[in-house]
Scaffold this motif. Structure first.
Motif, short mmCIF file in Angstrom:
data_model
loop_
_atom_site.label_atom_id
_atom_site.label_comp_id
_atom_site.label_asym_id
_atom_site.label_seq_id
_atom_site.Cartn_x
_atom_site.Cartn_y
_atom_site.Cartn_z
N ILE A 43 1.24 -1.48 0.15
CA ILE A 43 0.20 0.09 -0.49
C ILE A 43 0.82 1.69 -0.21
CG2 ILE A 43 -0.31 0.09 3.12
CD1 ILE A 43 -3.45 1.33 -0.05
N GLY A 44 1.73 1.85 0.99
CA GLY A 44 3.04 2.18 0.16
C GLY A 44 3.73 2.55 -0.87
N ASP A 45 3.53 1.41 -2.07
CA ASP A 45 3.74 1.37 -2.84
C ASP A 45 3.08 2.53 -3.67
OD1 ASP A 45 5.58 1.79 -5.19
OD2 ASP A 45 5.62 -0.56 -5.46
N ALA A 46 1.89 1.35 -3.39
CA ALA A 46 0.75 1.79 -4.41
C ALA A 46 0.38 3.50 -4.23
CB ALA A 46 -0.72 1.16 -3.90
N VAL A 47 0.54 3.75 -2.54
CA VAL A 47 0.73 5.32 -2.27
C VAL A 47 1.24 6.38 -2.65
CG1 VAL A 47 0.33 7.24 -0.72
CG2 VAL A 47 -0.97 5.43 -0.62
N ALA A 48 2.28 5.81 -3.35
CA ALA A 48 3.63 6.64 -3.83
C ALA A 48 3.02 6.67 -5.56
CB ALA A 48 5.33 6.27 -3.41
N HIS A 49 2.76 6.14 -5.64
CA HIS A 49 2.66 6.66 -7.28
C HIS A 49 0.61 6.50 -7.18
CE1 HIS A 49 5.28 2.79 -8.20
NE2 HIS A 49 5.42 2.84 -8.91
N ALA A 188 3.67 11.90 4.36
CA ALA A 188 4.79 11.61 4.43
C ALA A 188 5.34 11.36 2.77
CB ALA A 188 5.06 10.42 5.24
N ILE A 189 4.88 10.34 2.63
CA ILE A 189 5.78 10.02 0.92
C ILE A 189 5.66 11.29 0.03
CG2 ILE A 189 5.16 9.45 -1.39
CD1 ILE A 189 4.34 6.83 -0.24
N VAL A 190 4.26 12.36 -0.22
CA VAL A 190 4.70 13.78 -0.50
C VAL A 190 6.18 14.17 0.17
CG1 VAL A 190 3.36 15.90 -0.95
CG2 VAL A 190 2.02 13.84 -0.72
N ILE A 191 6.32 14.62 1.74
CA ILE A 191 6.93 15.95 2.16
C ILE A 191 8.55 15.25 1.57
CG2 ILE A 191 5.50 16.61 3.71
CD1 ILE A 191 6.70 15.13 5.75
N SER A 192 9.09 13.66 1.08
CA SER A 192 9.72 12.96 1.48
C SER A 192 10.40 12.63 -0.11
CB SER A 192 9.70 11.75 1.71
OG SER A 192 9.71 11.67 3.53
N GLN A 194 10.47 15.13 -2.83
CA GLN A 194 11.41 15.78 -3.40
C GLN A 194 13.57 15.50 -2.88
OE1 GLN A 194 10.70 20.28 -3.58
NE2 GLN A 194 9.82 19.52 -2.03
N ALA A 195 13.24 14.83 -1.58
CA ALA A 195 14.80 14.37 -1.26
C ALA A 195 15.04 13.17 -1.88
CB ALA A 195 14.70 13.42 0.41
N VAL A 196 14.03 11.90 -2.51
CA VAL A 196 14.63 10.38 -3.43
C VAL A 196 13.64 10.68 -4.21
CG1 VAL A 196 15.27 9.97 -1.01
CG2 VAL A 196 13.11 9.35 -1.41
N GLY A 197 12.98 11.44 -4.74
CA GLY A 197 12.24 10.98 -5.93
C GLY A 197 10.87 10.18 -5.50
N ASN A 198 10.11 10.40 -7.01
CA ASN A 198 8.87 8.24 -6.24
C ASN A 198 9.37 7.75 -6.56
OD1 ASN A 198 6.03 7.43 -7.54
ND2 ASN A 198 5.48 9.53 -6.98
N ILE A 199 9.99 7.18 -7.48
CA ILE A 199 10.63 5.70 -8.10
C ILE A 199 10.66 5.46 -5.84
CG2 ILE A 199 11.86 4.29 -8.91
CD1 ILE A 199 11.09 6.11 -11.02
N LEU A 200 10.81 6.20 -5.44
CA LEU A 200 13.33 5.54 -4.40
C LEU A 200 11.87 5.85 -2.92
CD1 LEU A 200 16.56 6.71 -5.43
CD2 LEU A 200 15.28 4.55 -6.33
N VAL A 201 11.18 6.24 -2.96
CA VAL A 201 10.53 6.97 -1.84
C VAL A 201 10.08 5.84 -0.91
CG1 VAL A 201 7.54 6.94 -2.08
CG2 VAL A 201 9.28 8.44 -0.64
N LEU A 202 9.92 4.77 -1.42
CA LEU A 202 8.66 3.62 -0.47
C LEU A 202 10.11 3.00 -0.20
CD1 LEU A 202 6.71 1.65 0.43
CD2 LEU A 202 8.09 0.58 -1.33
N LEU A 204 12.52 4.90 1.62
CA LEU A 204 12.73 6.07 2.71
C LEU A 204 11.58 6.00 4.03
CD1 LEU A 204 14.54 7.76 3.62
CD2 LEU A 204 12.93 9.21 2.93
N LEU A 205 10.98 4.90 2.66
CA LEU A 205 9.34 4.56 4.61
C LEU A 205 9.86 3.14 4.67
CD1 LEU A 205 6.55 5.81 4.97
CD2 LEU A 205 5.11 4.19 3.35
N ILE A 206 10.08 2.45 4.30
CA ILE A 206 9.74 0.49 4.62
C ILE A 206 11.23 -0.11 5.29
CG2 ILE A 206 9.57 -1.20 4.19
CD1 ILE A 206 6.94 -0.25 4.35
N THR A 207 12.26 0.37 4.58
CA THR A 207 14.10 0.34 4.77
C THR A 207 14.28 0.46 6.27
OG1 THR A 207 14.94 0.19 2.83
CG2 THR A 207 16.64 0.00 4.12
N PRO A 208 14.20 1.64 6.43
CA PRO A 208 14.53 1.76 7.70
C PRO A 208 13.71 1.21 9.35
CG PRO A 208 14.38 4.06 7.31
CD PRO A 208 14.15 3.28 5.59
N ALA A 209 12.03 0.90 9.39
CA ALA A 209 11.33 0.32 9.91
C ALA A 209 11.50 -1.50 9.69
CB ALA A 209 9.84 0.61 8.94
#
Length: 288
Positions: A43-49, A188-192, A194-202, A204-209
């Protein structure tokens, strides 16, 4: 050696980038912990898209990218929640349909904007060095709001994440809590982006967790470790980007991935080496 750490801060654009990456890493670490606990990476990937067409429309109309992305993400999340009520369709199937459609719509909208190629590239891969003072303020305000809401609803989110049936039996509004988490993931995805882009933002959301999940069994500790890993990964990736003149978004994600691999191998209780030690101990026969 000291210059390696101090030189980037002499540039205003790097100061902005550091602040946004730091805040994005912390926010994504906290929100991503709830996503990881629920097994909601898809769902994180879906929201990112899904936020992409909203950002694209806002870009074309020269309005707030954050508002555009949030509106598009919430509409898509609501559509997924409604269509998923049809028992003939599994939720992951519905998500796949909607996020592909949303991403396609975003590309079509972007193609109508002047400078289409460069604009599309910045959205897909990030443009952290082009962040403005207004962007920094927007990320700070939105990030602080997300952290406050996450703290206020922490117990409810954890209860739903651990056992939905128990949460439903005690009267928690499951649907609205899901929508609240979807909304928080969207912001969270929208504000991130610009930092990593739409493709890579997932990532930043999942890997640290995911790293934090390997390091601790306590949810409260996980909520502290994940944002710390997200922030450190962001800052380290940005330093490496400045030093070697490489893509910042990619290096941030690769840094977080390196931390994940390290945790997967060396985590004290759940790492690969720990499991091997336990297996080897169990294989030794116990003598009287």
């Amino acid at each position: 050696m000291i210059e390696f750490f101090t030189e980037p801060w002499q540039h205003v654009f790097m100061q902005r980038a550091f602040l946004v990456v730091l805040m994005s890493g912390v926010v994504c670490g906290v929100i991503g912990s709830h996503v990881a606990l629920r097994g909601m990476a898809f769902i994180g990937d879906a929201v990112a898209h899904a936020v992409f067409p909203g950002i694209a429309i806002a870009f074309v109309l020269q309005t707030s990218l954050v508002v555009g992305g949030v509106v598009a993400g919430l509409i898509t999340a609501l559509a997924i929640a409604v269509v998923s009520q049809n028992r003939r369709l599994k939720e992951d199937t519905v998500i796949g349909v909607f996020f592909a459609a949303a991403f396609g719509l975003g590309i079509v909208v972007m193609s109508t904007a002047p400078g289409y190629g460069g604009s599309l590239e910045s959205f897909l891969f990030g443009s952290v060095l082009g962040i403005s003072d207004r962007d920094v303020v927007t990320v700070a305000v939105a990030g602080a709001a997300l952290l406050l809401i996450s703290g206020a609803l922490h117990k409810e989110f954890v209860t739903v994440g651990l056992d939905r049936e128990t949460a439903r039996s005690v009267g928690l509004p499951i649907f609205w809590l899901d929508m609240a988490l979807y909304a928080m993931v969207t912001i969270a995805i929208v504000i991130s982006i610009q930092a990593v882009g739409n493709i890579l933002v997932l990532a930043l959301l999942i890997t640290p967790a995911a790293c934090a999940r390997l390091l601790t069994d306590r949810i409260g500790v996980m909520m502290l470790i994940a944002p710390a890993i997200g922030a450190v990964s962001g800052l380290t990736g940005l330093y490496l980007s400045y030093a070697f003149n490489l893509a910042a978004g990619g290096l941030i994600v690769l840094t977080a991935t390196a931390v994940f691999v390290t945790c997967w191998v060396f985590a004290p209780r759940h790492g690969l080496l720990s499991h091997r030690r336990v297996t080897a101990t169990e294989a030794v026969p116990v003598r009287p």
